[in-house]
Motif scaffolding. Structure first.
Motif, PDB file in Angstrom:
ATOM      1  N   THR A 110      31.024 -17.134  11.725  1.00 14.34           N
ATOM      2  CA  THR A 110      29.577 -17.330  11.691  1.00 14.34           C
ATOM      3  C   THR A 110      29.115 -18.491  12.547  1.00 14.34           C
ATOM      4  O   THR A 110      27.948 -18.559  12.898  1.00 14.34           O
ATOM      5  N   GLY A 111      29.996 -19.428  12.863  1.00 14.08           N
ATOM      6  CA  GLY A 111      29.593 -20.556  13.684  1.00 14.08           C
ATOM      7  C   GLY A 111      28.889 -21.648  12.910  1.00 14.08           C
ATOM      8  O   GLY A 111      28.440 -22.618  13.522  1.00 14.08           O
ATOM      9  N   ALA A 112      28.773 -21.511  11.593  1.00  8.52           N
ATOM     10  CA  ALA A 112      28.084 -22.531  10.816  1.00  8.52           C
ATOM     11  C   ALA A 112      29.088 -23.528  10.273  1.00  8.52           C
ATOM     12  O   ALA A 112      30.074 -23.149   9.653  1.00  8.52           O
ATOM     13  N   ALA A 113      28.837 -24.819  10.513  1.00 10.42           N
ATOM     14  CA  ALA A 113      29.778 -25.835  10.049  1.00 10.42           C
ATOM     15  C   ALA A 113      29.727 -25.996   8.544  1.00 10.42           C
ATOM     16  O   ALA A 113      30.708 -26.350   7.928  1.00 10.42           O
ATOM     17  N   ASN A 114      28.561 -25.722   7.944  1.00 10.36           N
ATOM     18  CA  ASN A 114      28.425 -25.798   6.496  1.00 10.36           C
ATOM     19  C   ASN A 114      28.830 -24.449   5.911  1.00 10.36           C
ATOM     20  O   ASN A 114      28.127 -23.461   6.062  1.00 10.36           O
ATOM     21  N   LEU A 121      33.975 -20.605   9.807  1.00  6.91           N
ATOM     22  CA  LEU A 121      33.446 -21.260  11.011  1.00  6.91           C
ATOM     23  C   LEU A 121      33.577 -20.354  12.220  1.00  6.91           C
ATOM     24  O   LEU A 121      32.668 -20.237  13.033  1.00  6.91           O
ATOM     25  N   GLU A 122      34.698 -19.645  12.294  1.00  4.22           N
ATOM     26  CA  GLU A 122      34.936 -18.801  13.463  1.00  4.22           C
ATOM     27  C   GLU A 122      34.025 -17.579  13.457  1.00  4.22           C
ATOM     28  O   GLU A 122      33.528 -17.158  14.499  1.00  4.22           O
ATOM     29  N   ALA A 158      26.360 -22.598   3.678  1.00  4.75           N
ATOM     30  CA  ALA A 158      25.312 -21.855   4.396  1.00  4.75           C
ATOM     31  C   ALA A 158      25.866 -20.560   4.951  1.00  4.75           C
ATOM     32  O   ALA A 158      25.189 -19.524   4.933  1.00  4.75           O
ATOM     33  N   SER A 159      27.114 -20.589   5.449  1.00  4.78           N
ATOM     34  CA  SER A 159      27.660 -19.350   6.015  1.00  4.78           C
ATOM     35  C   SER A 159      27.881 -18.310   4.929  1.00  4.78           C
ATOM     36  O   SER A 159      27.765 -17.121   5.186  1.00  4.78           O
TER      37      SER A 159
END
Lengths: 183, 152
Positions: A134-138, A131-132, A141-142
């Protein structure tokens, strides 16, 4: 855990019927039943991304297969089986099964992550800092679009090339194009 | 092949919009909820397959012609490759998430976040949807000749 064994039993029975039945349509439907069983299994294994993809691809593939075997009037499989082919495939399948059993011993127990055993595993970074970074919550997907985007590029290239092959081989106007002189 | 009965036609003309919308939702929210470009693209293609089964092939071919579908396919593939090369140019290495790291950090759990991941999802969704539609259209157009030989 009992649900997995029930689903597995169901899928194995469906696979046997799909191979053994003589009606092509019921064979295709049994293959679809196996696919839906796999998607329910993914759902119980807490992998909703793969379950969605599996169920959607299964529906589309089932439609294509059913349409193909209805419109071609090839609804029955006939002819005796070759003894040699059956023996060779049984040998190959049992070899792969034994190799799979050997591989399963090296896997961690069900429900524990791989980095519990191997602290240097890359998946630890993906889970901890996904999350940190790539910023993607899923996190899936990251992984597929950031950490492992090369894989996705290769997958997209494979799909693209196969579609080009299908459209070139199956197009309608091939003869006309070949008869036309080069401009 | 002129399609199915009027019941099927009416219901599928209502449902097709919902299926298409659901595919767009799965693609756009791929970085927040389960889903993503591949699953959403297959859902988009399946809405057109529903139309093809209900209304017949000619209707769908008029709606989304084959050359346009192959152009959409190529646009999706090129956009995905372009995102990768932009990462090389602007961020220093192939496929680096340059939007998130430099230009548009965004806030986590918002729709506009995660940099290039939603853009890649859109590109892959376009690509997968158009190419699956293409392969189904091509497979249903193909017919063997009366003599049993394949078309040449």
């Amino acid at each position: 855990m009992a649900i997995f064994y029930i689903l597995l039993f169901f899928m194995i029975i469906a696979a046997f019927i799909a191979v053994e039945t003589e009606n092509l349509l019921s064979s295709v439907i049994c293959v679809g039943a196996i696919g839906f069983g796999v998607s329910i299994m993914f759902l119980f294994l807490r992998a909703p991304d793969i379950a969605i993809t599996q169920i959607v691809v299964e529906v589309l593939g089932l439609i294509i297969l059913i349409r193909a075997c209805i419109s071609r009037e090839l609804t029955f499989i006939s002819g005796p089986r070759e003894f040699f082919g059956v023996v060779v495939s049984v040998v190959i399948i049992s070899a792969i099964f034994l190799a799979g059993v050997m591989v399963f011993r090296t896997l961690p127990d069900f429900g524990t992550a791989i980095f519990a055993r191997a602290p240097q595993a890359a998946s630890k970074t993906y889970v901890a800092a996904g999350l940190e970074k790539t910023g993607a919550a899923n996190l899936v997907a990251s992984v597929i679009l950031d950490f492992r985007a090369y894989d996705t590029l290769g997958e997209a290239t494979v799909l693209f090339t196969s579609i080009i092959g299908a459209t070139v081989i199956l197009r309608k106007k091939t003869k006309k194009l070949l008869e036309e002189p080069d401009a | 092949m002129k399609g199915m009965t009027i019941i099927v036609k009416t219901i599928s003309s209502w449902v097709k919009v919902l299926i298409f919308l659901f595919g767009i939702y799965i693609i756009l929210f791929g970085h927040l909820t389960p889903g993503g470009g591949f699953a959403g693209g297959v859902i988009l293609a399946s809405s057109y397959v529903l139309l093809m089964l209900a209304f017949g092939r000619e209707f769908v071919e008029k709606n989304l012609p084959l050359p346009l579908a192959s152009k959409l396919d190529c646009i999706g593939a090129l956009a995905f490759a372009l995102i990768a090369i932009l990462g090389l140019v602007l961020g220093g290495s192939f496929f680096v998430n340059f939007l998130y790291q430099k230009y548009l950090p965004g806030e986590a759990l918002n729709l506009i976040s995660a940099g290039t991941i939603p853009l890649s999802n859109i590109a892959i969704g376009l690509k997968v949807g158009a190419s699956l539609f293409l392969v189904i259209l091509v497979l249903s157009t193909f017919r063997p000749d009366e003599s049993g030989n394949k078309q040449e």
